[in-house]
Design a protein around this motif. Structure first.
Motif, PDB file in Angstrom:
ATOM      1  N   LEU A 123       0.830  -1.205   0.000  1.00 40.96           N
ATOM      2  CA  LEU A 123       0.000   0.000   0.000  1.00 40.96           C
ATOM      3  C   LEU A 123       0.863   1.253   0.000  1.00 40.96           C
ATOM      4  O   LEU A 123       0.607   2.208  -0.766  1.00 40.96           O
ATOM      5  N   ILE A 124       1.893   1.270   0.834  1.00 41.40           N
ATOM      6  CA  ILE A 124       2.762   2.441   0.895  1.00 41.40           C
ATOM      7  C   ILE A 124       3.523   2.603  -0.416  1.00 41.40           C
ATOM      8  O   ILE A 124       3.725   3.722  -0.906  1.00 41.40           O
ATOM      9  N   ALA A 125       3.949   1.497  -1.019  1.00 39.99           N
ATOM     10  CA  ALA A 125       4.645   1.566  -2.309  1.00 39.99           C
ATOM     11  C   ALA A 125       3.727   2.123  -3.396  1.00 39.99           C
ATOM     12  O   ALA A 125       4.158   2.909  -4.246  1.00 39.99           O
ATOM     13  N   THR A 126       2.454   1.725  -3.374  1.00 37.54           N
ATOM     14  CA  THR A 126       1.500   2.248  -4.353  1.00 37.54           C
ATOM     15  C   THR A 126       1.315   3.754  -4.183  1.00 37.54           C
ATOM     16  O   THR A 126       1.315   4.516  -5.164  1.00 37.54           O
ATOM     17  N   ALA A 127       1.178   4.200  -2.924  1.00 40.89           N
ATOM     18  CA  ALA A 127       1.018   5.633  -2.661  1.00 40.89           C
ATOM     19  C   ALA A 127       2.273   6.400  -3.068  1.00 40.89           C
ATOM     20  O   ALA A 127       2.191   7.471  -3.695  1.00 40.89           O
ATOM     21  N   ALA A 128       3.446   5.853  -2.737  1.00 37.75           N
ATOM     22  CA  ALA A 128       4.698   6.527  -3.103  1.00 37.75           C
ATOM     23  C   ALA A 128       4.844   6.599  -4.616  1.00 37.75           C
ATOM     24  O   ALA A 128       5.279   7.626  -5.156  1.00 37.75           O
ATOM     25  N   GLY A 129       4.476   5.527  -5.305  1.00 41.02           N
ATOM     26  CA  GLY A 129       4.571   5.520  -6.764  1.00 41.02           C
ATOM     27  C   GLY A 129       3.714   6.595  -7.399  1.00 41.02           C
ATOM     28  O   GLY A 129       4.103   7.196  -8.414  1.00 41.02           O
ATOM     29  N   PHE A 130       2.565   6.850  -6.804  1.00 40.24           N
ATOM     30  CA  PHE A 130       1.698   7.925  -7.306  1.00 40.24           C
ATOM     31  C   PHE A 130       2.320   9.292  -7.035  1.00 40.24           C
ATOM     32  O   PHE A 130       2.358  10.160  -7.922  1.00 40.24           O
ATOM     33  N   LEU A 131       2.847   9.486  -5.833  1.00 39.01           N
ATOM     34  CA  LEU A 131       3.391  10.782  -5.457  1.00 39.01           C
ATOM     35  C   LEU A 131       4.613  11.168  -6.279  1.00 39.01           C
ATOM     36  O   LEU A 131       4.780  12.340  -6.649  1.00 39.01           O
ATOM     37  N   VAL A 132       5.477  10.208  -6.577  1.00 38.79           N
ATOM     38  CA  VAL A 132       6.737  10.542  -7.249  1.00 38.79           C
ATOM     39  C   VAL A 132       6.572  10.762  -8.747  1.00 38.79           C
ATOM     40  O   VAL A 132       7.559  11.022  -9.444  1.00 38.79           O
ATOM     41  N   LYS A 133       5.364  10.702  -9.240  1.00 38.94           N
ATOM     42  CA  LYS A 133       5.141  11.075 -10.635  1.00 38.94           C
ATOM     43  C   LYS A 133       5.406  12.560 -10.853  1.00 38.94           C
ATOM     44  O   LYS A 133       5.695  12.995 -11.971  1.00 38.94           O
ATOM     45  N   SER A 134       5.292  13.325  -9.780  1.00 37.27           N
ATOM     46  CA  SER A 134       5.561  14.764  -9.848  1.00 37.27           C
ATOM     47  C   SER A 134       7.019  15.030  -9.506  1.00 37.27           C
ATOM     48  O   SER A 134       7.604  14.322  -8.677  1.00 37.27           O
TER      49      SER A 134
END
Length: 269
Positions: free
Chosen positions: A147-158
């Motif tokens: 779950l944390i990896a999924t959230a981080a993957g979304f955030l680091v798109k920016s």
């Protein structure tokens, strides 16, 4: 031994629970919304926890239930339907999966619900199980690595990544949670709560830094302080369980030990 019914058996924790039960030679049923043929020793039974259709039939002859179903927005309804049906069927033990902090994270405003409503939703699910008449144990887990990896993957798109200040997390391996669920189901019902967390507590900034390093990315981390009672609760550690740091795999091990690292290497070409 009587069959064990697993709900949410195709999700992150549920599929690992099913695999562990099969490794132990147990007779496993998995509740699904659509019919599937029996496979790998698992019987798939059709039922809908939002309406209750087929749930009584799925529980027929079942000795115990492990509930990993976590449908967003309807978790309380799903938990209530399953728990009441399990009580009516005379199930010996219902083991219910929830989240650490469900009763401690204060969700008071609309902003709280938008940001951290998951905790409140899971708490209402806990209370539905508690008041159902079933013989139950609830396992509260901290956030899964996945779950944390999924959230981080979304955030680091920016190129600029928000990092929530003074917020700490205790990520846990999903298979450690699955192992605990399987261990609990054969025991006596606690009619209470058990907790499990990962082996380390890390600030969000460090979680993101390690994620970026594992993917070979460079980003600017922007400190952000969220308002609201729920965010304040998490800054106070309401989502942590340091006395139950029973997980076996660190965040760094997760990031470098499998599919995430492989995808990152492939992306870099």
């Amino acid at each position: 031994m009587d069959p064990i019914l697993v709900t949410g058996g195709t999700g992150t924790a549920g599929r690992l629970v099913v695999a562990r039960l099969r490794e132990a030679g147990r007779d496993v049923r998995v509740l699904t919304r659509s019919a599937r043929p029996r496979a790998d020793g698992v019987t798939y039974v059709t039922g809908d926890l939002t309406t209750g259709d087929g749930v009584a039939a799925a529980l027929d002859g079942v000795g115990s239930v492990i509930n990993c179903a976590g449908a967003n927005g309807i978790h309380e309804q799903v938990a209530r339907t399953l728990a009441r049906s399990a009580a009516a069927a005379g199930v010996r033990h219902l083991v219910h999966l929830s989240v650490v902090g469900a009763e401690r994270v204060r969700v008071r405003s609309r902003f709280d619900r938008q940001s951290f409503g998951y905790f409140d939703e899971m708490r209402h699910g806990e209370l539905a199980v508690e008041g159902s008449g079933a013989a139950w144990t609830t396992l509260r887990a901290t956030q899964f690595h996945d779950l944390i990896a999924t959230a981080a993957g979304f955030l680091v798109k920016s190129p600029v990544v928000p990092s929530l200040t003074r917020m700490r997390f205790q990520p846990v391996e999903a298979d450690d949670v699955a192992a605990r669920l399987v261990a609990l189901v054969d025991g006596e019902p606690h009619r209470g709560y058990v907790e499990i967390g990962g082996p380390e507590v890390l600030p969000m900034k460090e979680l993101l830094r390690q994620y970026l390093d594992a993917r070979g990315l460079r980003r600017v981390l922007l400190p952000v302080r969220l308002p609201g009672a729920a965010a304040a609760s998490i800054r106070d550690g309401a989502n942590l369980t340091p006395d139950h740091a029973d997980g076996t795999r660190t965040w760094a091990d997760f990031l470098t030990g499998g599919s995430l690292a492989a995808r990152a290497a492939a992306a870099r070409g």
